[in-house]
Design a protein around this motif. Structure first.
Motif, mmCIF file in Angstrom:
data_model
loop_
_atom_site.group_PDB
_atom_site.id
_atom_site.type_symbol
_atom_site.label_atom_id
_atom_site.label_comp_id
_atom_site.label_asym_id
_atom_site.label_seq_id
_atom_site.Cartn_x
_atom_site.Cartn_y
_atom_site.Cartn_z
ATOM 1 N N LEU A 1 33.860 55.070 98.393
ATOM 2 C CA LEU A 1 34.600 53.821 98.577
ATOM 3 C C LEU A 1 35.641 53.957 99.686
ATOM 4 O O LEU A 1 35.891 53.009 100.436
ATOM 5 C CB LEU A 1 35.269 53.414 97.264
ATOM 6 N N ILE A 2 36.251 55.135 99.788
ATOM 7 C CA ILE A 2 37.211 55.367 100.872
ATOM 8 C C ILE A 2 36.504 55.275 102.223
ATOM 9 O O ILE A 2 36.997 54.632 103.164
ATOM 10 C CB ILE A 2 37.884 56.744 100.704
ATOM 11 N N GLY A 3 35.343 55.909 102.323
ATOM 12 C CA GLY A 3 34.586 55.833 103.563
ATOM 13 C C GLY A 3 34.149 54.415 103.887
ATOM 14 O O GLY A 3 34.204 53.977 105.039
ATOM 15 N N LEU A 4 33.721 53.684 102.866
ATOM 16 C CA LEU A 4 33.312 52.294 103.058
ATOM 17 C C LEU A 4 34.472 51.435 103.531
ATOM 18 O O LEU A 4 34.335 50.616 104.445
ATOM 19 C CB LEU A 4 32.738 51.748 101.753
ATOM 20 N N ALA A 5 35.644 51.632 102.921
ATOM 21 C CA ALA A 5 36.823 50.863 103.319
ATOM 22 C C ALA A 5 37.243 51.186 104.745
ATOM 23 O O ALA A 5 37.628 50.282 105.512
ATOM 24 C CB ALA A 5 37.975 51.144 102.353
ATOM 25 N N ALA A 6 37.167 52.459 105.115
ATOM 26 C CA ALA A 6 37.539 52.848 106.478
ATOM 27 C C ALA A 6 36.601 52.213 107.499
ATOM 28 O O ALA A 6 37.039 51.678 108.532
ATOM 29 C CB ALA A 6 37.518 54.375 106.607
ATOM 30 N N ASN A 7 35.297 52.254 107.221
ATOM 31 C CA ASN A 7 34.339 51.649 108.141
ATOM 32 C C ASN A 7 34.557 50.142 108.266
ATOM 33 O O ASN A 7 34.487 49.572 109.364
ATOM 34 C CB ASN A 7 32.916 51.938 107.670
ATOM 35 N N ALA A 8 34.841 49.489 107.126
ATOM 36 C CA ALA A 8 35.099 48.050 107.158
ATOM 37 C C ALA A 8 36.359 47.741 107.964
ATOM 38 O O ALA A 8 36.409 46.745 108.704
ATOM 39 C CB ALA A 8 35.240 47.515 105.733
ATOM 40 N N ALA A 9 37.374 48.603 107.845
ATOM 41 C CA ALA A 9 38.617 48.387 108.589
ATOM 42 C C ALA A 9 38.381 48.521 110.096
ATOM 43 O O ALA A 9 38.878 47.703 110.888
ATOM 44 C CB ALA A 9 39.682 49.375 108.132
ATOM 45 N N PHE A 10 37.617 49.531 110.496
ATOM 46 C CA PHE A 10 37.334 49.699 111.925
ATOM 47 C C PHE A 10 36.470 48.556 112.449
ATOM 48 O O PHE A 10 36.654 48.091 113.584
ATOM 49 C CB PHE A 10 36.641 51.040 112.175
ATOM 50 N N THR A 11 35.529 48.102 111.646
ATOM 51 C CA THR A 11 34.688 46.979 112.051
ATOM 52 C C THR A 11 35.523 45.715 112.228
ATOM 53 O O THR A 11 35.361 44.966 113.208
ATOM 54 C CB THR A 11 33.586 46.736 111.013
ATOM 55 N N ALA A 12 36.427 45.475 111.281
ATOM 56 C CA ALA A 12 37.307 44.302 111.384
ATOM 57 C C ALA A 12 38.217 44.406 112.598
ATOM 58 O O ALA A 12 38.456 43.400 113.293
ATOM 59 C CB ALA A 12 38.130 44.176 110.107
ATOM 60 N N ALA A 13 38.712 45.604 112.883
ATOM 61 C CA ALA A 13 39.556 45.796 114.059
ATOM 62 C C ALA A 13 38.779 45.514 115.341
ATOM 63 O O ALA A 13 39.305 44.913 116.286
ATOM 64 C CB ALA A 13 40.111 47.221 114.080
ATOM 65 N N GLY A 14 37.499 45.939 115.355
ATOM 66 C CA GLY A 14 36.677 45.666 116.523
ATOM 67 C C GLY A 14 36.449 44.178 116.730
ATOM 68 O O GLY A 14 36.500 43.675 117.861
ATOM 69 N N ARG A 15 36.194 43.460 115.641
ATOM 70 C CA ARG A 15 35.980 42.013 115.762
ATOM 71 C C ARG A 15 37.251 41.297 116.216
ATOM 72 O O ARG A 15 37.195 40.304 116.935
ATOM 73 C CB ARG A 15 35.512 41.441 114.420
#
Length: 257
Positions: free
Chosen positions: A234-248
């Motif tokens: 879940l930590i890895g999933l949250a980190a990936n989602a955060a980076f994806t949101a930052a990219g958008r």
């Protein structure tokens, strides 16, 4: 990504997760594998709820996340300038190519004994190993991105006598940002794996890996082991989602981000 497509992607992801849990529940109760080795999904989720209310386990989570964040930050501070240098100066890249290609394939886990000897057990060793592993995706993405900056843009900047500092901050860095972000996303997962693995194999401090080691070897509690593994995921999933949101948000023009 449009809202409709994003909602569809989320729905499909949730459907896949539910299907995975159903398969785990069926296998756990089928008798094909002993429940103590493969507990049903419902048992794992129940243990997950329990440990998330345990202050000691939450301290382990904080220790892991903190070591992961520090590792990723140090890796970025090392890899980004090094990638800019190697990508901008062909002579330096040629001179260091053999060394880089020698160091890059070495598994970071294989360096755990060396790290323990040099820096000891505890946070320092897991941070050092995670930094070593996380540097490479950022470094190579940066080198590739710098080499791919449009030569016409560089020539135009030179024609208008744009200085090196402005060229770097206004042309090169915005151009390579999506690739650096992609490297950062890859490195985030790698760093988390190394932090938890080092905690699991070396111990000597707090962390999710230490909790897994104690649960698995001490009491043979596979339900706790899997519940802690879910937290790491879940930590890895949250980190990936955060980076994806930052990219958008910050790089809306790029499909890479």
């Amino acid at each position: 990504m449009p809202i409709g497509r994003r909602g569809t992607a989320v729905a499909r992801g949730l459907a896949g997760l539910v299907g995975f849990l159903v398969v785990g529940e069926v296998l756990g109760r089928s008798g094909l594998v002993a429940p103590e080795f493969l507990p049903p999904s419902s048992v794992v989720l129940a243990r997950l709820a329990e440990i998330l209310g345990d202050p000691a386990f939450l301290a382990d989570v904080v220790a892991t996340v903190l070591a992961w964040a520090i590792s990723l930050g140090i890796a970025l501070l090392i890899a980004l300038p090094a990638g800019l240098l190697l990508g901008s100066v062909p002579g330096v890249r040629a001179a260091t190519a053999a060394l880089v290609e020698f160091l890059r394939p070495i598994p970071s886990v294989a360096l755990i004994p060396l790290a323990v000897v040099l820096v000891g057990q505890g946070p320092t060793s897991k941070i050092a190993l995670a930094v070593y592993a996380a540097v490479w995706p950022i470094l190579f993405n940066t080198v590739y991105a710098v080499a791919e900056v449009d030569p016409l843009v560089r020539e135009t900047a030179a024609a208008f006598r744009v200085g090196r500092r402005r060229l770097l901050t206004e042309i090169v860095l915005p151009s390579i940002a999506p690739f650096v972000l992609t490297g950062l996303r890859l490195s985030a997962a790698i760093a988390l794996i190394l932090v938890v693995s080092t905690e699991l194999l070396v111990g000597g401090g707090r962390g999710i890996g230490e909790f897994i080691s104690q649960s698995g070897t001490g009491g043979g509690r596979m339900d706790l082991v899997l519940a802690a593994a879910v937290v790491a995921g879940l930590i890895g999933l949250a980190a990936n989602a955060a980076f994806t949101a930052a990219g958008r948000r910050w790089l809306p023009w790029s499909e890479v981000a």
